[in-house]
Design an enzyme around this catalytic site. Structure first.
Site, PDB file in Angstrom:
ATOM      1  CB  SER A   1      -5.017   7.683   1.821  1.00  0.00           C
ATOM      2  OG  SER A   1      -5.897   8.789   1.834  1.00  0.00           O
TER       3      SER A   1
ATOM      4  NE  ARG B   1      -4.188  -1.825   2.010  1.00  0.00           N
ATOM      5  CZ  ARG B   1      -5.345  -1.380   1.563  1.00  0.00           C
ATOM      6  NH1 ARG B   1      -5.472  -0.086   1.274  1.00  0.00           N
ATOM      7  NH2 ARG B   1      -6.371  -2.184   1.408  1.00  0.00           N
TER       8      ARG B   1
END
Length: 249
Positions: A142, A117
């Site tokens: 996000s 991520r």
């Protein structure tokens, strides 16, 4: 939307090539699908070939798809070396997040979540930015845990915060390439499939009832934010929140 507005929207994507890392499911796939309808040439990437094949079968003929481990630097470097030029890079890749407390989660598991991520997004920008045509953009992903963390969200909140700071730093360093981030609340995607169906449905219903919007988000809701940030030409280093109002309540 009027017919003239629809035509103008379609022209926005003519001759555009959009690369979606994580574009085979959830928000990434919804964005790929919407961009394809507008006439864009789409490239989707996932870590698994079966996901790539499934996505390609549902998208227009001519869509490209590749299996790449986005946490592996050599694979990412090699992929961007062979993929050629494109206009927009969208990063939505990510496995299900762990909402364990800091005392419960293993450090190795926390690092693994960062590998994809955060470092995956970092490497995509590092190796992909040189392929972006004039007027192009990068859009990262996000979540609201970075704005309003809860107990058990230490790792997700840290990743979200790191990605948002990365976005602002890249907007300065990679200028004039525009770099922005979409901050998501609870979206009904495959990321929650690790929960039993009954528990998953209860999560969606209960959370949705608490939101000002009255429901949880759908992938198509989030896709609109990514499309906007690709389409308009003046925002960079910015965060768009798509959360149904969760940070307000």
């Amino acid at each position: 939307m009027t017919k003239s507005e629809q035509n103008e929207h379609s022209r926005t994507w003519e001759d555009k090539r959009i690369l979606l890392l994580g574009g085979t499911s959830g928000v990434g796939f919804a964005t790929a699908e919407a961009a394809s309808r507008g006439g864009a040439s789409v490239v989707v990437v996932s870590s698994r070939q079966d996901r790539v094949d499934a996505a390609i079968s549902r998208l227009p003929r001519g869509t490209e798809g590749y299996a790449v481990d986005l946490s592996d630097e050599e694979q990412v470097r090699a992929f961007f070396k062979r993929i050629g030029e494109f206009d927009h890079l969208v990063f939505t890749a990510g496995e299900s997040l762990s909402f364990d407390t800091i005392g419960e989660i293993e450090l190795a598991a926390a690092r693994q979540l960062f590998d994809l991520r955060y470092w995956g997004a970092y490497m995509a920008a590092k190796y992909g930015s040189g392929n972006i045509r004039q007027g192009g953009s990068i859009t990262l992903t996000s979540g609201t845990a970075g704005i309003r963390p809860s107990a058990g969200s230490t790792v997700p909140a840290s990743i979200c915060g790191a990605v948002e700071v990365l976005t602002r730093a890249l907007a300065v360093e990679l200028a004039p390439i525009r770099v922005n981030v979409v901050c998501l609340g609870l979206i009904r995607t495959e990321l929650w499939d690790n929960l039993p169906e009954e528990g998953r449905n209860a999560l969606y219903e209960n959370h949705g009832l608490r939101l000002p919007a009255g429901r949880v988000g759908e992938p198509e809701d989030a896709a609109e934010a990514f499309l906007y940030l690709m389409r308009e030409q003046y925002s960079t280093g910015q965060r768009i929140v798509v959360d149904g109002g969760s940070i307000l309540v």
